[in-house]
Structures are given as structure tokens and as C-alpha cells.
Design a protein around this motif. Sequence first.
Motif, PDB file in Angstrom:
ATOM      1  N   SER A  30       0.820  -1.214   0.000  1.00 30.14           N
ATOM      2  CA  SER A  30       0.000   0.000   0.000  1.00 30.14           C
ATOM      3  C   SER A  30       0.854   1.265   0.000  1.00 30.14           C
ATOM      4  O   SER A  30       0.342   2.358   0.153  1.00 30.14           O
ATOM      5  N   ASP A  87      -1.874   4.168   0.554  1.00 30.01           N
ATOM      6  CA  ASP A  87      -3.336   4.005   0.414  1.00 30.01           C
ATOM      7  C   ASP A  87      -4.018   3.920   1.778  1.00 30.01           C
ATOM      8  O   ASP A  87      -3.569   3.179   2.642  1.00 30.01           O
ATOM      9  N   GLY A  88      -5.104   4.644   1.942  1.00 27.44           N
ATOM     10  CA  GLY A  88      -5.939   4.480   3.138  1.00 27.44           C
ATOM     11  C   GLY A  88      -5.475   5.282   4.340  1.00 27.44           C
ATOM     12  O   GLY A  88      -4.980   6.386   4.207  1.00 27.44           O
ATOM     13  N   ASP A  89      -5.641   4.712   5.526  1.00 24.73           N
ATOM     14  CA  ASP A  89      -5.220   5.336   6.784  1.00 24.73           C
ATOM     15  C   ASP A  89      -4.072   4.516   7.366  1.00 24.73           C
ATOM     16  O   ASP A  89      -4.201   3.301   7.503  1.00 24.73           O
ATOM     17  N   ASP A 115      -4.638   2.022  10.351  1.00 29.89           N
ATOM     18  CA  ASP A 115      -5.473   0.836  10.186  1.00 29.89           C
ATOM     19  C   ASP A 115      -4.653  -0.441  10.055  1.00 29.89           C
ATOM     20  O   ASP A 115      -5.048  -1.499  10.525  1.00 29.89           O
ATOM     21  N   TYR A 116      -3.554  -0.331   9.347  1.00 28.87           N
ATOM     22  CA  TYR A 116      -2.758  -1.529   9.074  1.00 28.87           C
ATOM     23  C   TYR A 116      -1.551  -1.667  10.005  1.00 28.87           C
ATOM     24  O   TYR A 116      -0.766  -2.592   9.865  1.00 28.87           O
ATOM     25  N   ASP A 168      -1.124  -2.568  13.088  1.00 23.28           N
ATOM     26  CA  ASP A 168      -1.028  -3.821  13.842  1.00 23.28           C
ATOM     27  C   ASP A 168      -0.544  -4.968  12.946  1.00 23.28           C
ATOM     28  O   ASP A 168       0.184  -5.856  13.393  1.00 23.28           O
ATOM     29  N   LYS A 212       1.561   4.039  18.087  1.00 20.82           N
ATOM     30  CA  LYS A 212       0.737   4.945  17.271  1.00 20.82           C
ATOM     31  C   LYS A 212       0.923   6.383  17.741  1.00 20.82           C
ATOM     32  O   LYS A 212       1.067   7.299  16.934  1.00 20.82           O
ATOM     33  N   SER A 221      -4.946   2.974  -6.353  1.00 18.73           N
ATOM     34  CA  SER A 221      -4.227   2.416  -5.213  1.00 18.73           C
ATOM     35  C   SER A 221      -3.041   1.625  -5.767  1.00 18.73           C
ATOM     36  O   SER A 221      -2.961   1.370  -6.972  1.00 18.73           O
TER      37      SER A 221
END
Lengths: 207, 443
Positions: free
Chosen positions: A105, A127-129, A132-133, A135, A164, A185
Motif C-alpha cells: 500500500s 493508500d488508506g489510513d 489501520d494496518y 497492527d 501509534k 491504489s
Amino acid sequence: MQTQQETQSKPTVLPQKEVDTMMQDLRELYKDAPDYIKRALEELRGGISEIPDTLMETAGRIGARQGVVSELTVIAPFAKGGAERLRKLLALTHGNFSATEKVGSVHDMRFVFLENDTKMLFATAYDGDWDDYLDDFVSKIPNELDVIFWNFEGWPGIHSPSIKDYIAQFQVAAEAWYVSNPRLSVPQAKRLEKIDKALNEFLDKIS
Amino acid sequence: MATVSLELTEIQATLLRSRPAPYYGTHVMLRIDDARGGRELLHRLVPHVDSAADWWLHDNAWTAVTLSYAGLVALGTPEATLRSFPTAFREGMAARAEHLFDFGPNEPKNWEAPFGSGQIHVALSVFSGDQTKWRLASETAWTQFRELQGVTLLMSQDFGAQPGDLNSFGYKDGIGQPAIEGSGVEPLPGQGRPIKAGEFILGYPGESGVPLVMPQPDILGRNGTYVALRKYQSRVGAFNRFLRENGNTPEERELLAAKLVGRWRSGAPLTLAPERDDPALAADPRRNNDFDYAKDPHGYQVPFGAHMRRMNPRDTELAQLTDVNLHRIVRRGTTYGAPYDPDAVSEGDDEIPRGVYFIAMSAKAMDTMEFLQKEWINKGDFMNLRERDPQIGLQDKDSVFTIPQHPVRRRIHGIETFNVLRGGEYLFMPSLSALRWLANLGS
């Protein structure tokens, strides 16, 4: 609804009145500029009147996103000797960590050493936040992350519940964020590359 | 019998007891109008809340009690304790809409009361495998709050009692749950290795080896878990129209229905019954989940976009670095309303009250729910797809569903949102000791 449209549409053009107001504001901001700058400002009118169909929004706690692509910018202080170690590590790996490819990503990463090797600017498009990934990264590539991040001040270790927060404290929000292919993406771009190749091979065969 | 290392007498029954078959039950939502009334309610309820002790016997009805953040505030929970709860839980599900991809028709402003109003403080659920025991347990629960000052009943919804135990689209659901380490039962074939208890229950080591951060003091957090409750209205008309438009014969429609989910409506997985339904296989818990995708790398049996494969990719090679064991949840689907009607095809049928109160439980249910909603349900990158979950995804105009086939895949256009969100809440399911601790606040 902020869902990702699959097809590109034409940019929306703002009403003249709104553009006039924006131009007025800009003239006010540039009122002390020399004439050639003021003339240059007037030339921007056309570009200002168009708004693209995806706009910058927020990504995660801090950071910006356009379409599916987000930016993460971090300025972190090096630990003692950290700059030297990381520079050598980056040189040895050509800045290309085997893990990055696996992540699937990350579009790009930039490592810039600042202020006599006391801090690093890290900038990435992904890609994304990112949280979120996180972990998943901790579970799958803890060693890669520890080896890099240990070079920064106060790294709590990859398994600390506070990572975090550790990363977020050094994050700097981008004022602006532009993405030319906001719907692409990393997996999608790879797919298109494959499809393009296959399609051309097919066309070569039948032509 | 595997070893028990969990404090089963402390953990609420719902987390470990599987939904009975058949099942009957009721969800009750209550508001706490004053702290004393709320504490008295908990005092009265605690003796009737069931623990997970001997959960594998589950021959009785059971009652579960959960609280929202607003509920904890209304009870007069000390500030330091309130602050120790995770941000997403404190904000509540409605405020997290952006993180849950709850846009458009699923937006909280379109929810049904009392959802999204901040008034749901206590959610009480009764589950039973027997109609008489259900009525008795419900009556016992109602007796505790019926005439109690300071507590208001907001809503009550019966669930279950469906013909054949099927959900609103006519499927057997709830097959394939994660196995929890230390819970005392050997995993079923295909259930995968037991997952560390801390992923599902606060106070135990999780997959990373350490316990997740839990609310304080310890007595409040330990043996508790979080619940993501989501109420869906099932648009059965839209679903049947989709099947009819894309399948010419009843057999083709059943196969399409199976492709959407990954299982035949009986529950038989396509991996083990790719050509036709196999009710005997479906009914055998030792066989109906015993598969992986090693022999289905192209999705010819279970499409990559099928609900079952998306929600538990097992050994599917994913496009993004993922530890699939970090995104598991314990599910308790509780179907309500009119039974599935195969002849319902009108838009009016879409609005006949029926659907599911979906219950997802884990020690990080908010994180997991938000991850699933954003990444696995309403995006397809991880499966190299540009489509959303065919069952619970929020579909765009001209959304598609792809069925891999040789030589050319079949791509079906015009899939609609079949389940519309009508409400939801993040809840905390405290241990029995924690319920007593909360009941004794201020004394």
C-alpha cells in the motif's frame, strides 16, 4: 456520499462571482508585491476557476488524502548515532526495504536528513489510513520496523502499545496535497500494468 | 477437552456460547435517567446475568448486559475511569460514521430511533434455545426494570424464531467462528489455530504477546469485551430482483446466491460443494467449515468477492500485508422480523421490517469493525478487486460483482446495497465483577 467514483469526470467550473471574490482576496494578500508578481497573479485566474472532482480531505488522525491516496509526513529527532546508522542502512539497501514491497500500500517513501543530521524528514504516499494496518505491520514485519525506528529518539519498541502515539507526535500536517491519479491504489496500479501488458501482447498477436 | 485458562465464571456467556439452534431472544435498550436508578438496575440485574462457565453445555436461556459510553457517564462513573476507555468507544458509533464508511443511506441521520440519539445507555439481551425458557428469562429481566424509577425503556425487539433458523435472505448463517485459546474446547476442523484470548477478552495476552490496553481499574476491564451492534434492514426485494435478473433458472439463481456468500443457503461451503448443494455436509459442524483456499487460488469455487472469503480470507494470498488473525471477531447474528420470502420482488418488500441485529465482539471491536468496514467491506484492494462486499457493502451506482470463470470471468453489473444500516452502538460488556463494581459506584 464520499465514495470513490470509478470514472473521471470533468472538473467543475466555479461561477464568475466566486472567482471574482477569490481574486479580490488574493490581490489583498499580494498588495505589497512588485508589479510583475501582481501581473502573474492575474494570470492564475483561469486555473483558480476550476475545481477538480476529488479534493483534499483528512486521512487518519493527521495528514491529508486525495481520492484513495494519503500522505504521511514525519519530522523526527535522531537518537545518538542514529543518523549515521540509518544513512548506512539506507545506502546498503538502496532505500528499498524488502518489506515495503510486501506491504502493498506504499506508493513511495522519501528520507531527508535535516539540520546537521539531527532530524529526519520522512514523507510517503500510501493508500488508506496508516494506523489501520499498523497492527498488521507490527505482526508481520516487526524486525524491519525496529531496525529503522530504533535510530530515533525515544523509540519505545515495536511491541509497545504506544507506537501509534509515538509516530503521531512527530507527524506534520501537509497544507496541500495533490495526487494526479487519486483513484489508483498500489494494487490497482499493478493490476493495470499487468492488464496493459497482456492487452498489448494480445493485440500484437492478432494484428 | 482442552485446558481452560480463562476465568469463565467472570466472562459473560454471550462471548463463548454459540447461538442455539433454533434460537429465540430479545434485545432491550434502556436509558438511565439518574445515576441511582442506573446502579439499582445493575444491582437487580447482576444475579440474572449468566457467565460463560460450562458454556459448551448451553442448555439454558441466558441474559447479557452491556453499556454504552453514555451509559457509563449516566451511571456516574469517575472521570479517570471514563478517560481510560478508547476514543472510538467514547465517541460512539454514530460519531464514528466516517471511520465506518457509514455514508449515504447508512448515515446516522437516516437511522431509526433510538439509535444515534445518544440515549441508549444499557443494552440487555436474552438468548435461548427454547421458547418457554426465553419467555421466563425475558420476564425475569423485565421485572428488574419495569417499575424502576430513573430508568426508561427505549425499545424492545424480539429476534430469532425463524423457520429453519435462516436469516432474512434465506441463508443459514453464523458458521465459522474464531477459536479462542484457553476457552476449553478443541477447535473444530477448519476453525484454524486458536487465537490468543486477549484478542477477544480484556486482560489476557493478545496475538502480539501482551494484553491490550484496558479500562481502569483492572476489576472493571478484566474479563470484559467490546461489542459493535449494528441493525440492518434487509432489502429482500432488491436481492430477489438481482437473483432473477442474473439467473435464468431456479438452479442458476441458487448458484448465484451461493457465489455471493461463498456458501449455499444451507450453509454448505462452495469449496467443498462447488457444483450443487449438500445439506448433509452443511449440517455437520465437523465438516462444514473444514477447508482452506489452497485449491481455489483463482476463485473458481469461492469468488474473491464472496462475503465469506472477504470476511475471513484464510490462506488467500492478499495484495496487502495482512495478519488475518488480527481481524477476527466473534459474531452473533440475531435475525428479526418477517422470514425470507422468495417471491418478494417489489420495492415495498424492501421495507418490510426484517433483517439482523448484528453483534460483533472482541477486545478491540471498534478497531476491528472500522478496519473491516473501510478495508474489507467497502474496498477491494486487499483481494485485488474494485468491488464491495455483496452482502453488507454500501454499493455505488453500477457496482459490480465478479465471478471468476475460465476462460472469461463473469462480471455482474448493478448490484445494490442489500443490507441498509438502520442503527448501531458501541457497547462495553463488563465481567460479572465489573457489573457489581459499577452497581456499587457512589456507595
